[in-house]
Design an enzyme around this catalytic site. Structure first.
Site, PDB file in Angstrom:
ATOM      1  N   SER B  46      18.898 -62.375  26.963  1.00 42.12           N
ATOM      2  CA  SER B  46      18.686 -61.033  26.435  1.00 42.12           C
ATOM      3  C   SER B  46      18.808 -61.153  24.924  1.00 42.12           C
ATOM      4  O   SER B  46      19.833 -61.624  24.410  1.00 42.12           O
ATOM      5  CB  SER B  46      19.733 -60.077  27.008  1.00 42.12           C
ATOM      6  OG  SER B  46      19.364 -58.753  26.727  1.00 42.12           O
ATOM      7  N   GLU B  47      17.766 -60.757  24.189  1.00 36.78           N
ATOM      8  CA  GLU B  47      17.710 -61.099  22.765  1.00 36.78           C
ATOM      9  C   GLU B  47      18.754 -60.392  21.913  1.00 36.78           C
ATOM     10  O   GLU B  47      18.926 -60.727  20.744  1.00 36.78           O
ATOM     11  CB  GLU B  47      16.303 -60.881  22.199  1.00 36.78           C
ATOM     12  CG  GLU B  47      15.848 -59.442  22.090  1.00 36.78           C
ATOM     13  CD  GLU B  47      15.016 -59.012  23.268  1.00 36.78           C
ATOM     14  OE1 GLU B  47      15.214 -59.562  24.367  1.00 36.78           O
ATOM     15  OE2 GLU B  47      14.164 -58.109  23.100  1.00 36.78           O
ATOM     16  N   ASN B  48      19.471 -59.418  22.501  1.00 37.22           N
ATOM     17  CA  ASN B  48      20.562 -58.829  21.732  1.00 37.22           C
ATOM     18  C   ASN B  48      21.809 -59.710  21.723  1.00 37.22           C
ATOM     19  O   ASN B  48      22.804 -59.355  21.090  1.00 37.22           O
ATOM     20  CB  ASN B  48      20.905 -57.418  22.242  1.00 37.22           C
ATOM     21  CG  ASN B  48      21.238 -57.391  23.715  1.00 37.22           C
ATOM     22  OD1 ASN B  48      20.576 -58.041  24.520  1.00 37.22           O
ATOM     23  ND2 ASN B  48      22.265 -56.657  24.072  1.00 37.22           N
ATOM     24  N   GLY B  49      21.734 -60.881  22.405  1.00 38.56           N
ATOM     25  CA  GLY B  49      22.812 -61.836  22.226  1.00 38.56           C
ATOM     26  C   GLY B  49      23.509 -62.347  23.461  1.00 38.56           C
ATOM     27  O   GLY B  49      24.728 -62.534  23.455  1.00 38.56           O
ATOM     28  N   SER B  88      20.266 -65.840  18.500  1.00 37.43           N
ATOM     29  CA  SER B  88      19.455 -65.441  19.634  1.00 37.43           C
ATOM     30  C   SER B  88      17.970 -65.687  19.353  1.00 37.43           C
ATOM     31  O   SER B  88      17.254 -66.268  20.167  1.00 37.43           O
ATOM     32  CB  SER B  88      19.682 -63.958  19.937  1.00 37.43           C
ATOM     33  OG  SER B  88      18.956 -63.573  21.071  1.00 37.43           O
TER      34      SER B  88
END
Lengths: 231, 218, 231, 218
Positions: B46-49, B88
């Site tokens: 998940s690209e938010n981390g 990320s």
């Protein structure tokens, strides 16, 4: 070297009209709630805000949008924020949209003393307009410059009196990179401990990047999209 | 019959391979997580981390500090790890993510994608989509074949501001599975009971149809 | 997805003559002892080694220097390593010296998918020869490209079966950035635990960057400069 | 009488200000840590990945995983933090380190420094020195005024390969404290009992001497 402040108001006394501020958080997750409240209360105007999102209509940066405190918003995502989209489309608010990874990387570049880096996002799109394009190994990249702010406002889970910060789960997001990109970085934390109490191997943001720190209060931690499954 | 969103996700899930690191976008792509084939181990990014995203939490167990890129409350699986936004996208950009699935407003036959803006009308923002499409080795678009007005979303040339150029490899719609092939859409599979003619009529871009086109199976 | 290997020999089976390898560590601190031993035992030749230092005469990369396994060494510091300095001055060994921060940053650039970045180190020195110089805000910077390796060999304190790594104290040094820069990254760890046992907020290197992992044995952890004070 | 290495370190320690983040190089600079003035809080940065370096460990308490940039066993102080080499130079490069003290083979009157190589004879490598001198706002060189052959190390123009250009602000030697001032060395202080004439004779570069030059005090 006393970095500890009593509260958000004391920590933000020199944020004046026209400043550029960076705010950590992703959606409403990991946003500096106390610092945003202080800016709303102080009613600072004409701000340039750099943040991945602009909160929701009635929380986070959305509160500053409502009060027309922003001159310009630099973000990657508007999403379902109706007031943000309205001000953008009407031209009331100057908006610069930046790819999310590029935004994070430009902040990191500032914190790492790199004035510019090459990244691929946005090649061939309107994001590339006016930017140098260069080919490396057969692929095109854009030259993107470091992004700094007068003040970086971040929220951590724990912090110590030296300004060392530890984040929790996905509330980390943009906070560490923005903490590195502020000329003055102000951190609010849920728990503030004396220097020496945090494990030095667990710290995400070294205190050298943090100028002021205080224990935040009354965290609301609003959830934007509550999704659950049945037990 | 055209696939519903769940079935589109189900079909895309068949593309997963053991050991894949996968980024799933907002909307239909998120649903792919529900159909990971048995015996296949994938790690969701998940690209938010976060690496190692798990299912939605049980009621009452939501954690406001734990969300996905769609801002939904989620959980983690064993072996998960949190990181900041720069790292990320660092792992995305350096090609460590094996598969990216995302939505689109338009795709064209060169593999360009438009997904973030309708000038003067609607601005969602590109979020992480521009970084993802510029970086991923393997990108699948999940979308409806036509928009609400019934117009094709598979075009000769995108009309909306682009998210990325020449990056889309495969498209799974409610009507078909297609790949971008030498500047054309190549029809690979069709939804059960949907005719090649219907797909042709709803595809504005050039369509390659070679031999018998099998129906999608799950 | 099984990343776990039995030992260094099993993990390095495909490192062949002529490969480029990156090795974490600073001096003898945090070096991949088991992996170096395996390379010495396998007697792989003609290697290009990228590492901040080249060990000491009889330990670390020094062991490979003694056996003439290296064609080229890319490092920032020779220091008191007599054999390294001898091979360098005699021309037996091709050596490229890179400023330490630039070396770290070039590895990180690879791991972050940035083909090139601007850094100030070395402007006006022989390090700048042949490189693009550009001025940003009145200061000159060099364009430095990302540095990758066929194999990155790193040493961590703890790791899990997904390849997630945690480093200890200053043994972290170059290990995390090199772990990101290997086409294949092999990690040796003092303690290998099942996925899920490490706190996901404490992990320094996410497993996505690590392809093989094994539990190292017989760590010597030699101290280069033992300095103490009296009780 | 000329200062010894300890006294050079002691004099440099007077430059420290409360709240400073300081990077101390190998050799004489390392000794500065022993003379931090009372009431002054500084945090020592070691470029191998530590903020908050403490004194050497007690015998038997050496930790091989805990060393400084000179590879010496050390300890930490409360509030310390570890990080990787990229972040370490990140904070150096972005100007977060307030003062850097390092050694040199030669310094010239424009503020250039040479410290890593004698062509054909000796190669130490630049280590972190090139990054430090290219980045720090405030750099002090700690060195002997002359080399073993008695030749001046304060030159009109460096003869050895450079580590950095126009970066050195202040030099503390066994004989004097000098600053780089408009392309000349300006004499600020002299070692107790050392005459201005002696300093002049041992300084190959142009020397500015204005008024009475006070003796160094500690």
């Amino acid at each position: 070297m006393n970095k500890v402040r009593k509260n958000a108001i004391e920590a933000t006394f020199d944020i004046k009209d026209g400043c550029t501020i960076m705010l950590g958080g992703f959606g409403l997750c990991g946003i500096p709630e106390n610092l945003i409240s202080a800016l709303v209360e102080m009613n600072v105007k004409n701000l340039t805000c750099i943040s991945n999102n602009a909160g929701v209509d009635d929380f986070g940066i959305g509160l500053m949008l409502q009060k027309k405190q922003l001159k310009k918003m630099i973000a990657s995502y508007v999403g379902e924020n109706a007031e943000f989209e309205r001000q953008l489309l009407s031209g009331e608010l100057e908006v610069e949209l930046i790819p999310q990874g590029t935004l994070a990387t430009r902040c990191m570049a500032a914190g790492y003393g790199m004035p510019a880096v090459f990244t691929p996002a946005g090649v061939g799109t309107e994001v590339a307009e006016g930017k140098e394009v260069r080919n490396f190994d057969g692929k095109d990249y854009l030259l993107e410059t470091a992004l700094k702010a007068d003040f970086a406002l971040v929220k951590a889970w724990k912090g110590d009196t030296h300004g060392n910060l530890i984040f929790k789960e996905t509330a980390r997001n943009f906070n560490p990179v923005m903490a590195m990109a502020g000329n003055i970085t102000i951190a609010e934390v849920e728990e503030l401990v004396p220097a020496g109490e945090l494990n030095p191997d667990h710290i995400h943001t070294p205190g050298i990047y943090v100028h002021r720190i205080f224990k935040g209060v009354n965290y609301e931690k609003r959830i934007e999209q509550r999704t659950v499954r049945k037990k | 019959m055209a696939l519903d969103k769940t079935q589109i996700a189900q079909r895309i899930a068949k593309e997963l391979q053991d050991g894949y690191y996968v980024n799933l976008g907002i909307g239909i792509p998120t649903l792919v997580a529900n159909y990971i084939p048995a015996g296949i181990n994938v790690v969701l990014q998940s690209e938010n981390g976060l690496l190692g995203m798990g299912p939605f939490p049980f009621e009452g167990e939501e954690d406001p500090d734990l969300i996905n890129a769609g801002k939904q409350t989620i959980t983690t699986v064993p072996g998960s790890v949190f990181f900041d936004s720069a790292m990320s996208f660092g792992m995305i950009r350096s090609g460590k993510v094996d598969l990216t699935v995302l939505g689109a407003m338009e795709v064209n036959q060169d593999g360009d994608i438009a997904s973030w803006k309708i000038p003067g009308k609607m601005v969602k923002g590109m979020g992480g989509a521009m970084d993802l499409v510029a970086s991923a080795k393997n990108i699948i678009v999940a979308m409806m074949h036509t928009n609400r007005e019934g117009e094709s979303k598979l075009l000769k040339k995108c009309t909306l501001p682009l998210t990325g150029v020449k990056c889309i490899k495969k498209i799974v719609t409610d009507l078909a599975v297609l790949e971008v092939n030498n500047g054309k859409f190549k029809l690979l599979e069709r939804a059960p009971g949907v005719s090649v003619e219907e797909i042709k009529s709803k595809t504005e871009g050039d369509l390659i149809v070679e031999g018998d086109i099998p129906e999608i199976t799950f």
